[in-house]
Design a protein around this motif. Structure first.
Motif, short mmCIF file in Angstrom:
data_model
loop_
_atom_site.label_atom_id
_atom_site.label_comp_id
_atom_site.label_asym_id
_atom_site.label_seq_id
_atom_site.Cartn_x
_atom_site.Cartn_y
_atom_site.Cartn_z
N GLU A 271 0.88 -1.06 0.02
CA GLU A 271 -0.24 0.07 0.14
C GLU A 271 1.14 1.11 0.30
O GLU A 271 0.43 2.09 -0.63
CB GLU A 271 -1.23 0.05 1.20
N TYR A 272 2.39 1.02 0.86
CA TYR A 272 2.86 2.69 0.43
C TYR A 272 3.63 2.45 -0.59
O TYR A 272 4.61 3.65 -0.60
CB TYR A 272 4.03 2.05 1.89
N GLY A 273 3.45 1.55 -1.82
CA GLY A 273 4.21 1.31 -2.39
C GLY A 273 5.53 1.63 -2.63
O GLY A 273 5.94 1.79 -2.97
N GLU A 274 5.69 1.13 -1.83
CA GLU A 274 7.78 0.70 -1.47
C GLU A 274 8.12 -0.75 -1.15
O GLU A 274 9.20 -1.14 -1.34
CB GLU A 274 8.24 1.09 0.03
N THR A 275 7.09 -1.83 -1.75
CA THR A 275 7.99 -3.34 -1.90
C THR A 275 9.17 -2.93 -3.15
O THR A 275 10.01 -4.19 -2.26
CB THR A 275 6.57 -4.22 -3.01
N ASN A 276 9.24 -2.98 -4.62
CA ASN A 276 10.30 -3.51 -5.16
C ASN A 276 11.64 -2.47 -4.34
O ASN A 276 12.72 -3.04 -4.11
CB ASN A 276 10.30 -2.84 -6.20
N LEU A 277 11.42 -0.94 -3.97
CA LEU A 277 12.41 -0.22 -3.20
C LEU A 277 13.42 -0.90 -1.87
O LEU A 277 14.07 -1.39 -1.47
CB LEU A 277 11.86 1.05 -2.54
#
Length: 788
Positions: A352-358
C-alpha cells in the motif's frame, strides 16, 4: 549396512523448538490429535492465522516423542518462498544427507525408511503441493514415520486426518458465570496469563471479571488476538479496552462480510494495533516485514530506514514493547522477528505504501554487501564468527538470492552473492543447495556478465565435492574460456588449481602437481592469499601422497605457518589433516594423530562437517594402526554419518577411497563382523558433539545424565547459556521467579522465559528436577577436580 541419518538426526531428544511462554488450554485438541495417530499416519492441524496451530503441534509432539524410538523432529517451512527448496529444508533441518549428487526424495526416503519418529512440518500452506509430494513419498516408503502438519488447508494426501483447530473456549456474554468462575474458559485463562506478563500487578477482581469475560468473547478466542490485546493493558483498563474493541469490531468488520468471523476479528485487532502506532512505527513495521526469519538492528536500520534520520532503534524498541516484534537473545546477540501473521500484514501495508520493490532492493543490497564482506574478510581471525553470523542470516540470504535472481538488472549481484558464499555452503554441508542456486542463477543471467567464470568454477567445485565428475570437466572448460577471454589471470589460476585437483582425485599425480605448482606461482605473483593457501594445501597433499613426502610436508608446514600468521582456521585445519595423511604413509602414527586431532579441534570451531568427516576417517585408520580396533570401528561409524550429512562419500576421491576401504576391511576382520557392526553402529548413533569428544578423547562432565530415564534414552541436554546456568543455580536455592528477578535486576517475565528454556533444554517438568541437576553437576565437578 543400512544407511541412517547423520549426527544431528541421531540425537534422540529431537529438535522441537522451546516454547518460552506458558501453554494454556487445548487439552481436547491434544487428546484428539494423539488419538488420530492411532488410526492415521498423517494428521494436519488446520485453522486461520493466529489460532495457535504451531504451538499446539509442538505441544503434541513433546507429549508423544517418547512413544517413538527416534523421538520427534520439527521442520519450519514458513520462511521458504520457493517450493523447490522444501526438500533441501527438510534435509538441512533434520540433518539428513547421503552421497547423492542432488538433494531429493530419494535422500529423505533412504534416511527415514528405517526410522520410527514423529515428523512435524510447520506452515505448509504456501508450499503445499511440494509438501504433499514429500508426505506421500514418506507414507509409501517410510512405515515408521508419522507426520504432523500445520497448514491453513489440508495437504490432500491419501490417509490424511485433519483437526480443525478452533478458537479457544469463550464465555457467552448473555450468560456470564460468577466472577470467581472465570477460569473455566481457556481463552480467559490465556488472557490473564498474558496480562500478568505485560502488567505484573494485574489481578482479576469482582469489579473487572465481567469486562474480562466479555472482552475474551469479543476476541473470539484467537490466541494471537488475545496476546495483542493483553499488551494494551499497559495503557488502558480492562473496561476501556473492552469498550474500544467492541466498538471497533462493529466498524471494521462491516466492510468484510465475505471473510470468516475469526479472520475479521484478528484483522480488526491487528488493524487497531497498527493504527495506534505513530507513522514512524507503522512504516518500520511494513518495511521490516521484508525480512525472512530473524534480523539484527544493523539490518533493520539499513532496510527500514529512509536516510532522513529516522530513529529505527526507537521504532524497534516501541514495536517490541507493543508485542509486534519478538525479541530473541542468544550468546549476547539480540535479534528480532515478526510473527508470521504480522509479517503477512506488514507486507500488505508495504504494498500500500508502494515500497515493495524499494525495500526488497535495500534488503538484497544489504545482504549482498554482507556476503561481499564475508568473502573479503574470510581469510582472517573472524572465521568462526562469520560462520555463525551467516547461519543466523540464512533465511535472509535465500530471500536476497531469490530477489537478485529474478531481476533482469541484478544478475551480477546474484552471481556475486552465490559465489561469495561458497566457503559457507561447503562448511555447512549445503552442497546441494549451493548447486541449486548456482544452476538457477547461471540459467537466468546474461551470458556476458564478468562474474560467470567464477560462478562456473564454484559450481564445478561443488560438483567435485559430490563426485559428479561428468559435470566437473565441461563446467571448468566453459569457465576457462570465459576467464581467458577476459584476461583474468587470478581466475585462470583458480581454474588451473581445480583442474589439478580433478587430476589428483583421478589418480593422475603428475598432472595434478604441474597444475597446482603453476597456480601457486600465479597466486604469489598477484598476492592472492586465499589462493596461495589453497595451492599450498593442495600441492602438499599431492606431493605428500605421491613420491615426494618430504616436499609435501614442507609445503603443508608452510601453509600452516602462513595461515597461523593470519589467525586463519579453515586452511590450517585442512593442512593439519593432510599432514596426518602423509605421516600415516610414513608409518608415523603418533605424529599423524597429533596433527589430525589439531585439525579436528580447528574444524569443530568452524562446525566444518566435511573436514570433520575426513578427520574422523583418518583417526580411525590411526586407531587401526595402534590396534585399538573397537575405537577404529566406532570412529568409522561416526565418519560414515558425517559423510551422509554433507552428501559425500570417500569413494568420490580415488586416492582416499582405496585407503578407506582397506582399513575398513582389516578392522572388520580383526574384530569379527558382529563386534565390528556393533561398534560401527554405536559410532553412527553418537551426537556430533559426543563424537568429536570421543575422537579427541576428552572427558566431559556436563553431559552426565540427570536421570535414569534420560540415560536410557541417550538424551544429551543442550548446554545452558551463562545466564540460564546462573538462574538454574538460584532455582536450586529455592528462590522464586520474583526473587530471582530482584536479585539479577531483570524483569520477572524474563526470568520465567529463562526457567522455561532450562526445563525444555534439560527435558524436565519441575523446578525440583533443576535443583537435582545442579546438585549433580556440582558433585561431578568436585569429583573431576579431585581426580585431577
Amino acid at each position: 549396512m543400512v544407511s541412517t541419518a547423520n549426527a544431528r538426526m541421531r540425537e534422540s531428544a529431537g529438535n522441537l523448538p522451546a516454547d518460552v511462554t506458558s501453554f494454556v488450554g487445548r487439552r481436547r485438541e491434544i487428546t484428539m490429535t494423539k488419538r488420530l495417530f492411532s488410526e492415521a499416519r498423517v494428521v494436519t492441524l488446520t485453522g486461520p492465522g493466529g489460532v495457535g496451530k504451531t504451538r499446539l503441534a509442538v505441544r503434541v509432539a513433546s507429549n508423544m516423542r517418547r512413544s517413538f524410538r527416534d523421538k520427534a523432529w520439527f521442520v519450519e517451512l514458513e520462511n521458504l518462498d520457493d517450493g523447490a527448496l522444501v526438500l533441501d529444508a527438510v534435509i538441512e533441518q533434520l540433518g539428513l544427507g547421503g552421497p547423492s549428487s542432488a538433494a531429493g526424495l530419494e535422500t529423505i526416503v533412504d534416511q527415514l525408511k528405517n526410522r520410527e519418529m514423529l515428523l512435524v512440518l510447520d506452515n505448509c500452506e504456501h508450499v503445499i503441493e511440494d509438501v504433499a509430494m514429500l508426505v506421500d513419498a514418506i507414507m509409501r516408503w517410510c512405515p515408521g514415520v508419522r507426520v504432523l502438519a500445520t497448514s491453513r488447508q489440508s495437504l490432500g494426501v491419501a490417509g490424511e486426518s485433519t483437526v480443525v483447530v478452533p478458537p479457544m473456549q469463550v464465555p457467552d456474554p448473555g450468560h456470564l458465570p460468577p466472577a470467581e468462575a472465570y477460569e473455566q474458559f481457556s481463552s480467559v485463562r490465556l488472557f490473564v496469563d498474558r496480562a500478568k506478563a505485560a502488567v505484573p500487578e494485574f489481578e482479576v477482581t469482582a469489579d473487572n471479571a465481567e469486562a474480562l469475560m466479555r472482552l475474551c468473547h469479543h476476541l473470539d478466542g484467537n490466541p494471537l488476538a488475545i496476546e495483542l490485546a493483553a499488551v494494551r493493558l499497559r495503557s488502558l483498563s480492562l473496561q476501556q479496552l473492552e469498550e474500544r474493541l467492541a466498538d471497533r469490531y462493529d466498524l471494521l468488520t462491516e466492510g468484510r462480510r465475505g471473510a470468516p468471523p475469526r479472520q475479521q476479528t484478528l484483522r480488526a485487532l491487528i488493524d487497531w494495533s497498527y493504527e495506534l502506532l505513530d507513522e514512524r512505527d507503522r512504516r518500520a513495521w511494513a518495511r521490516m516485514s521484508a525480512f525472512s526469519g530473524s534480523f539484527d538492528l544493523s539490518a533493520a536500520e539499513h532496510v527500514a530506514g529512509d536516510g532522513k534520520g529516522v530513529d529505527i532503534l526507537t521504532a524497534v524498541h516501541s514495536l517490541v514493547d507493543k508485542s509486534v516484534l519478538m525479541r530473541e537473545e542468544d550468546g549476547g546477540e539480540v535479534r528480532y522477528r515478526l510473527p508470521h501473521t504480522l509479517r503477512e500484514y506488514g507486507l500488505d501495508k508495504l504494498g500500500e505504501y508502494g515500497e515493495t520493490n524499494l525495500v526488497r532492493d535495500r534488503h538484497c543490497t544489504f545482504f549482498a554487501e554482507l556476503s561481499a564482506r564475508f568473502a573479503a574478510e574470510w581469510i582472517g581471525p573472524d572465521q568462526a564468527a562469520w560462520v555463525q553470523r551467516l547461519r543466523n542470516e540464512q533465511d535472509n540470504l535465500r530471500m536476497a538470492l531469490r530477489h537478485a535472481a529474478e531481476g533482469s538488472e541484478t544478475g551480477g549481484t546474484a552471481l556475486r552473492l552465490v559465489t561469495d558464499l561458497w566457503p559457507y555452503w561447503g562448511i555447512r554441508g549445503l552442497n546441494a543447495e549451493a548447486r541449486h542456486w548456482l544452476d538457477e542463477v547461471l540459467d537466468n543471467t546474461p551470458r556476458d556478465l564478468p562474474e560467470r567464470a567464477k560462478a562456473l568454477r564454484v559450481s564445478a567445485w561443488f560438483a567435485l565435492l559430490q563426485g559428479d565428475l561428468d559435470r566437473v570437466q565441461p563446467t571448468l572448460e566453459r569457465a576457462t574460456v570465459l576467464a581467458t577471454q577476459r584476461g583474468d589471470e587470478i581466475e585462470r589460476a583458480y581454474l588451473a588449481l581445480l583442474h589439478g585437483l580433478v587430476a589428483f582425485f583421478k589418480n593422475d599425480q603428475q598432472r595434478g602437481t604441474e597444475l597446482a605448482e603453476g597456480s601457486l606461482q600465479q597466486f604469489r605473483k598477484h598476492r592472492e592469499l586465499a589462493g596461495e593457501l589453497w595451492s599450498l594445501h593442495a600441492l602438499g597433499l599431492i606431493k605428500g601422497m605421491g613420491d615426494d613426502p618430504d616436499a609435501g610436508l614442507r609445503m603443508l608446514a608452510e601453509c600452516i605457518q602462513l595461515s597461523t600468521e593470519h589467525s586463519e582456521l579453515y586452511w590450517r585445519s585442512y593442512a593439519q589433516w593432510a599432514t596426518a595423511q602423509v605421516q600415516m604413509r610414513r608409518d608415523r602414527a603418533d605424529r599423524a594423530e597429533n596433527s589430525v586431532k589439531e585439525a579436528l579441534r580447528l574444524q569443530r570451531k568452524l562446525d566444518n562437517r566435511l573436514g570433520i568427516a575426513f578427520s574422523m576417517d583418518t583417526l580411525a585408520w590411526i586407531a587401526h594402526r595402534q590396534q585399538r580396533f573397537e575405537r577404529a570401528a566406532r570412529l568409522l561409524g561416526t565418519s560414515s554419518a558425517l559423510w551422509d550429512a554433507v552428501r559425500a562419500a570417500p569413494g568420490f576421491w580415488a586416492r582416499f577411497a582405496g585407503d578407506h576401504d582397506e582399513h575398513l576391511m582389516q578392522i572388520r576382520t580383526a574384530l569379527g563382523p558382529e563386534a565390528f557392526d556393533e561398534q560401527y553402529e554405536r559410532g553412527r548413533e553418537m551426537s556430533l558433539t559426543h563424537a568429536v569428544d570421543y575422537a579427541l578423547e576428552l572427558k566431559r562432565t556436563a553431559r552426565r545424565a540427570s536421570s535414569s530415564s534420560e540415560a536410557e534414552d541417550n538424551v544429551h541436554p543442550m548446554p545452558l547459556t551463562r545466564r540460564e546456568r546462573q538462574i538454574a543455580d538460584l532455582v536450586a536455592q529455592g528462590r522464586t521467579n520474583k526473587d530471582i528477578a530482584e536479585n539479577l535486576v531483570i524483569a520477572q517475565r524474563t526470568v520465567e522465559g529463562h526457567v522455561q528454556n532450562i526445563l525444555t533444554k534439560l527435558d524436565f517438568t519441575s523446578r525440583a528436577q533443576i535443583a537435582g541437576w545442579v546438585a549433580g553437576q556440582r558433585t561431578g565437578d568436585a569429583a573431576d577436580t579431585e581426580a585431577r
